[in-house]
Design a protein around this motif. Structure first.
Motif, PDB file in Angstrom:
ATOM      1  N   ALA A 131      24.043 125.987  37.486  1.00 11.06           N
ATOM      2  CA  ALA A 131      22.713 126.065  38.103  1.00 11.06           C
ATOM      3  C   ALA A 131      22.297 127.519  38.284  1.00 11.06           C
ATOM      4  O   ALA A 131      21.109 127.863  38.143  1.00 11.06           O
ATOM      5  N   ARG A 134      20.847 128.729  35.024  1.00 10.60           N
ATOM      6  CA  ARG A 134      19.482 128.219  34.801  1.00 10.60           C
ATOM      7  C   ARG A 134      18.483 128.978  35.676  1.00 10.60           C
ATOM      8  O   ARG A 134      17.386 129.319  35.225  1.00 10.60           O
ATOM      9  N   ALA A 135      18.866 129.229  36.927  1.00 14.72           N
ATOM     10  CA  ALA A 135      17.979 129.967  37.832  1.00 14.72           C
ATOM     11  C   ALA A 135      17.755 131.398  37.338  1.00 14.72           C
ATOM     12  O   ALA A 135      16.657 131.948  37.471  1.00 14.72           O
ATOM     13  N   THR A 136      18.784 131.992  36.760  1.00  9.32           N
ATOM     14  CA  THR A 136      18.651 133.349  36.237  1.00  9.32           C
ATOM     15  C   THR A 136      17.713 133.373  35.038  1.00  9.32           C
ATOM     16  O   THR A 136      16.864 134.273  34.922  1.00  9.32           O
ATOM     17  N   THR A 138      15.227 131.428  34.519  1.00  6.15           N
ATOM     18  CA  THR A 138      13.873 131.295  35.064  1.00  6.15           C
ATOM     19  C   THR A 138      13.389 132.609  35.670  1.00  6.15           C
ATOM     20  O   THR A 138      12.236 133.015  35.470  1.00  6.15           O
ATOM     21  N   ALA A 139      14.285 133.288  36.400  1.00  2.00           N
ATOM     22  CA  ALA A 139      13.906 134.547  37.057  1.00  2.00           C
ATOM     23  C   ALA A 139      13.594 135.658  36.050  1.00  2.00           C
ATOM     24  O   ALA A 139      12.783 136.541  36.327  1.00  2.00           O
ATOM     25  N   ILE A 165      19.975 136.558  42.144  1.00  2.00           N
ATOM     26  CA  ILE A 165      20.360 135.164  41.887  1.00  2.00           C
ATOM     27  C   ILE A 165      21.845 134.982  42.129  1.00  2.00           C
ATOM     28  O   ILE A 165      22.279 133.991  42.729  1.00  2.00           O
ATOM     29  N   GLU A 168      22.541 134.703  45.810  1.00  3.53           N
ATOM     30  CA  GLU A 168      22.093 133.401  46.324  1.00  3.53           C
ATOM     31  C   GLU A 168      23.087 132.296  45.997  1.00  3.53           C
ATOM     32  O   GLU A 168      23.425 131.468  46.847  1.00  3.53           O
ATOM     33  N   TYR A 169      23.593 132.299  44.775  1.00  4.98           N
ATOM     34  CA  TYR A 169      24.482 131.210  44.357  1.00  4.98           C
ATOM     35  C   TYR A 169      25.923 131.424  44.815  1.00  4.98           C
ATOM     36  O   TYR A 169      26.660 130.454  45.005  1.00  4.98           O
TER      37      TYR A 169
END
Length: 198
Positions: A131, A134-136, A138-139, A165, A168-169
């Motif tokens: 996850a 994926r967030a990275t 998007t960022a 990111i 956060e993770y």
């Protein structure tokens, strides 16, 4: 049960440099095992305490999820604007699990139930890491800014976003471990069931 080590290598290509990797995130998974033996659940726990992956200086974990991350950037500059045209990430996941040497049927049954819980725990760490990737992605999407010929500020901004990111993770990984390892938590129940405590 987690020792997550993440190394981010933010390699950037400026101007005409194009990444040879295909677009998107790649996931590479490795599984390592270490052997334990024992006639009882308590003996198996002692074996894992002796032989499990190192967790800090003095302790060992039952199992471990380790990962490294590598990002390759294709950054181009046109009319004074640097554009992140492509961000290719590779997540290299390594799970380390105990493996039971031949034993009597009694411990084997409890062991199988124990290992189902251990794998679920470690695979949750793996899902959080996926996850994060994926967030990275998007960022990083659409990153562009006025910059010099070397796109220095664009490289810096890409690394800043990756680091944000990651932080956060990593907090999510730590919060998950805190829940699982608390007194009376899931990990304690797994170990007690293996030992045969009611």
């Amino acid at each position: 049960m987690r020792l997550t080590s993440l190394t981010m290598l933010a390699a950037a290509c400026a101007l005409s440099c194009v990444s040879a990797a295909s677009a998107g995130t790649k996931i590479v998974v490795h599984v390592r095992n270490y052997d334990v033996a024992g006639k009882t659940g308590a003996e198996l726990v002692e074996a894992m305490d002796r032989q499990g992956p190192k967790h800090g200086y003095m302790t060992r974990a039952i199992a471990e999820t380790g990962y490294t991350v590598h990002w390759d950037f294709d950054i181009g500059r046109q009319d004074g604007i640097c554009h992140l045209r492509q961000a290719n990430g590779t997540l290299d996941l390594t799970y380390t699990f105990p493996r039971l040497s031949p034993a009597s049927p009694g411990p084997r049954k409890r062991w199988d139930r124990f290992m189902a819980g251990v794998r679920k725990h470690e695979h949750t760490h793996g899902r959080i890491a996926k996850a994060m990737m994926r967030a990275t992605e998007t960022a990083l999407a659409g990153l562009e800014r006025p910059d010099n010929w070397f796109c220095t500020g664009t490289h810096f901004e890409a690394r800043r976003r990756i680091n944000a990111i990651y932080a956060e993770y990593e907090a999510k990984q730590n919060a998950f471990d805190a829940r699982e390892h608390r007194n009376g938590g899931h990990v304690e129940h797994l170990v007690d069931a293996l030992v045969g405590k009611p």
